[in-house]
Scaffold this motif. Structure first.
Motif, mmCIF file in Angstrom:
data_model
loop_
_atom_site.group_PDB
_atom_site.id
_atom_site.type_symbol
_atom_site.label_atom_id
_atom_site.label_comp_id
_atom_site.label_asym_id
_atom_site.label_seq_id
_atom_site.Cartn_x
_atom_site.Cartn_y
_atom_site.Cartn_z
ATOM 1 N N ARG A 180 -43.156 29.187 -33.742
ATOM 2 C CA ARG A 180 -42.343 30.238 -33.133
ATOM 3 C C ARG A 180 -42.741 30.393 -31.668
ATOM 4 N NH1 ARG A 180 -45.417 35.158 -32.950
ATOM 5 N NH2 ARG A 180 -47.311 35.135 -34.204
ATOM 6 N N ARG B 46 -34.090 29.911 -30.186
ATOM 7 C CA ARG B 46 -34.199 29.801 -31.644
ATOM 8 C C ARG B 46 -33.881 28.386 -32.106
ATOM 9 N NH1 ARG B 46 -32.187 34.918 -31.607
ATOM 10 N NH2 ARG B 46 -30.009 34.253 -31.831
ATOM 11 N N GLU B 47 -32.892 27.787 -31.485
ATOM 12 C CA GLU B 47 -32.540 26.420 -31.858
ATOM 13 C C GLU B 47 -33.669 25.448 -31.537
ATOM 14 O OE1 GLU B 47 -30.928 22.990 -33.193
ATOM 15 O OE2 GLU B 47 -30.328 25.046 -33.673
ATOM 16 N N THR C 213 -36.056 25.831 -34.431
ATOM 17 C CA THR C 213 -35.461 25.202 -35.612
ATOM 18 C C THR C 213 -35.459 23.688 -35.478
ATOM 19 O OG1 THR C 213 -34.087 27.115 -36.143
ATOM 20 C CG2 THR C 213 -33.338 24.984 -36.970
ATOM 21 N N LEU D 281 -27.679 38.820 -43.974
ATOM 22 C CA LEU D 281 -28.117 37.956 -42.887
ATOM 23 C C LEU D 281 -27.828 38.559 -41.525
ATOM 24 C CD1 LEU D 281 -27.088 34.484 -44.341
ATOM 25 C CD2 LEU D 281 -29.403 35.390 -44.101
ATOM 26 N N GLY E 161 -30.513 39.053 -38.604
ATOM 27 C CA GLY E 161 -30.289 38.553 -37.259
ATOM 28 C C GLY E 161 -30.617 39.557 -36.174
ATOM 29 N N VAL F 134 -36.114 37.433 -35.540
ATOM 30 C CA VAL F 134 -35.098 36.588 -34.907
ATOM 31 C C VAL F 134 -35.052 36.792 -33.399
ATOM 32 C CG1 VAL F 134 -32.617 36.137 -34.785
ATOM 33 C CG2 VAL F 134 -33.716 36.476 -37.005
ATOM 34 N N THR F 135 -35.070 38.021 -32.945
ATOM 35 C CA THR F 135 -34.852 38.309 -31.523
ATOM 36 C C THR F 135 -36.132 38.294 -30.693
ATOM 37 O OG1 THR F 135 -35.045 40.709 -31.844
ATOM 38 C CG2 THR F 135 -32.857 39.727 -32.116
ATOM 39 N N GLN G 292 -37.519 33.071 -34.900
ATOM 40 C CA GLN G 292 -37.593 32.385 -36.184
ATOM 41 C C GLN G 292 -36.352 32.714 -37.013
ATOM 42 O OE1 GLN G 292 -40.730 32.935 -39.034
ATOM 43 N NE2 GLN G 292 -42.148 31.625 -37.934
ATOM 44 N N ASN G 293 -35.624 31.691 -37.406
ATOM 45 C CA ASN G 293 -34.480 31.879 -38.301
ATOM 46 C C ASN G 293 -34.771 31.168 -39.612
ATOM 47 O OD1 ASN G 293 -32.022 32.366 -39.486
ATOM 48 N ND2 ASN G 293 -30.811 31.170 -38.046
ATOM 49 N N TRP G 294 -35.740 31.704 -40.367
ATOM 50 C CA TRP G 294 -36.177 30.970 -41.545
ATOM 51 C C TRP G 294 -35.172 30.925 -42.693
ATOM 52 C CZ3 TRP G 294 -36.711 34.411 -45.557
ATOM 53 C CH2 TRP G 294 -37.211 35.691 -45.302
ATOM 54 N N GLN H 158 -32.150 30.012 -42.339
ATOM 55 C CA GLN H 158 -31.470 28.756 -42.029
ATOM 56 C C GLN H 158 -32.340 27.565 -42.396
ATOM 57 O OE1 GLN H 158 -30.284 28.182 -37.908
ATOM 58 N NE2 GLN H 158 -29.834 26.023 -38.249
#
Length: 505
Positions: free
Chosen positions: A178, A217-218, A221, A256, A260, A265-266, A270-272, A274
């Motif tokens: 992260r 975030r991407e 990921t 979700l 978000g 997330v912000t 981390q967008n776990w 997904q």
């Protein structure tokens, strides 16, 4: 469609213990033997053993320098020995890696080849550190790598994948995967230049800019994806796990949109959910570090468990494994036992942090580790189903079916849309990372066409495993039309249905 799994949800029989590298437990042969003995006596069946700590390793074959602690026994490979001894006693071993967290200024590594010396704060344009807008890089005493710097991402990937290349561990767990806390990170000039080139944005984005946050975030990921693809190419049976963030109040199960808006997330990007859906992690261990009786934290503990349980199904219908990470060090043995009991009653596994600090009293220096282990073991054993005798975690990792590849030749390699088509239907889509890599892990088996940057390539996804495609050289042409044709490979075209260099670089 959900795939039914006999014998309970995956991960429900996992009983684990994190063994960290910040104190005794892994630094001598005697300590490792004692750790395994204590784990067996406690009744757990899985050890999450810290291998990569802060850009260094308690192992000799990761490509990273050994830890430079004076307590480390000479000519000793902790990961190799603990894996062998644990397996002999019927325990599984997951190699735990701190990925982006690579330094602590109070206890710096003295190894000449450490990343802080080669790509640290004084390395100019070669620095890989995550930075704030003013250029500072310390979060408290800690330094972090920036997942948005392609060379840093490659370094992190190879370090983790080497753990399954060279050790017979049962899987890997990604921790500190992260950005640092605070939300205002990622401002290295190289990262900003990539962001502008890939998005068309201008200027310097505010930390609260939604587009900037989504791009960062991407990057995180994409790093998880690349590690997962490489691990599965080397060892299809190895578990992919992550210790995930659960900051603050939980979203409702399945919500979700609320997730978000969470700090997970912000803030740390981390967008776990997904990651779970895309098959990038197969064992989710939310770090649900809450203290019953402190404000709403007992309810938060239950809520995060429920939310994680609600998002455990992958895109291919297979359920992922789920085990709750609990903070032994923040709680009394009685509270830890109560939390474990609630988790197990909900069909979830359980992992305690940590072997070194098994109770709040040990953490605060009021009792010794041996005394704390005995106390927490006694409390856990009173809860039905928590530590039943001879319980083993025997789940096999879900079947990963997919492919991976890389694009080359263009000035901008990252953030390029990639599509997977089968039978004239788009079955998955993703983006390339900063090094041009892409891939999928939850595809149906069969003939699959990849479309990226106007190029196309067709191969066959196996029933289990990952096919490595030839590199595609992009010319930034307009998308192809009409009959699909292969893209231009930089290596010879493989025989039909045969993976190219599967499991190799």
């Amino acid at each position: 469609m959900l795939v039914e799994v006999p014998g309970g949800p995956p991960g429900s029989t996992l009983r684990g213990l994190w063994v960290d590298a910040f104190g005794p437990g892994l630094k001598t042969r005697a300590q490792v033997q004692q750790t395994v003995n204590d784990a067996v006596a406690l009744g757990v069946n899985t050890l999450f053993v810290q291998a990569i700590r802060r850009g260094d390793c308690l192992c000799m074959k990761s490509g990273l320098p050994l830890i430079t602690d004076k307590a480390l026994e000479k000519n000793f490979d902790p990961l190799a020995i603990v894996t062998r001894l644990a397996h002999e006693r019927g325990l599984k071993v997951i190699a735990w890696a701190s990925v982006t967290g690579i330094a602590n200024a109070a206890v710096p590594s003295t190894a000449p080849g450490h990343v802080m010396k080669t790509h640290g704060p004084n390395s100019g344009s070669q620095s890989w550190l995550a930075r704030r807008p003013d250029g500072t890089w310390l979060e408290g005493k800690d330094g972090w790598l920036d997942a948005g710097i392609p060379d840093a991402a490659e370094f992190m990937t190879q370090s983790v994948v080497n753990l399954v290349r060279h050790y017979r561990v049962d899987g890997i767990q990604l921790d500190r995967i992260r950005y640092p806390d605070g939300g205002d990170w990622g401002y290295d000039p190289k990262t900003l230049a990539r962001y502008r080139a890939e998005t068309g944005a201008s200027g310097t984005p505010a930390a609260s800019d939604p587009r900037w946050q989504a791009w960062k975030r991407e990057q995180v990921t994409a790093l998880v994806r690349r590690i997962a693809l490489e691990v599965k190419a080397v060892r299809p049976d190895a578990w992919l796990s992550a210790a995930t963030i659960t900051y603050g109040a939980p979203p409702a199960p399945g919500d979700l949109a609320a997730f978000g808006r969470s700090r997970t997330v912000t803030d740390v990007m981390q967008n776990w959910p997904q990651w779970v859906q895309d098959g990038l992690i197969e064992l989710n261990v939310p770090m649900n570090y809450k203290r019953d009786g402190v404000a709403e934290q007992g309810a938060w503990f239950n809520g995060w468990n429920a939310f994680a349980d609600s998002v455990r199904v992958r895109a291919d219908g297979q359920p992922s494994a789920l085990a709750v990470g609990a903070a032994l060090y923040l709680n009394s043995p009685q509270v830890s036992a109560a939390q474990a009991g609630r988790s197990v009653a909900g069909g979830l596994g359980w992992v305690g942090y940590s072997y070194r600090t098994p109770t709040l009293n040990v953490y605060e220096g009021k009792e010794g580790m041996a005394q704390g282990l005995k106390a927490v073991g006694s409390a856990l054993s009173t809860r039905p189903g928590v530590l039943p005798p001879a319980l083993r975690w025997q789940d096999a990792a879900p079947s990963s079916r997919g492919l991976m590849g890389r694009v080359r030749g263009a000035a901008v390699l990252g953030s390029r849309p990639v599509e997977a088509w089968q039978g004239g239907v788009r079955v998955a889509q993703s983006l390339t990372d900063g090094n041009g890599y892409y891939g999928f892990l939850t595809l149906p088996a069969g003939k699959t066409e990849i479309r990226v940057g106007g190029q196309r390539w067709t191969d066959t996804v196996p029933e289990r495993g990952v096919v490595r495609l030839p590199d595609l050289v992009l010319r930034d042409l307009k998308p192809a039309t009409g009959k699909p044709v292969p893209g231009k490979p930089s290596t010879p075209k493989p025989e039909p249905g045969k993976p190219t260099n599967a499991g190799k670089r």
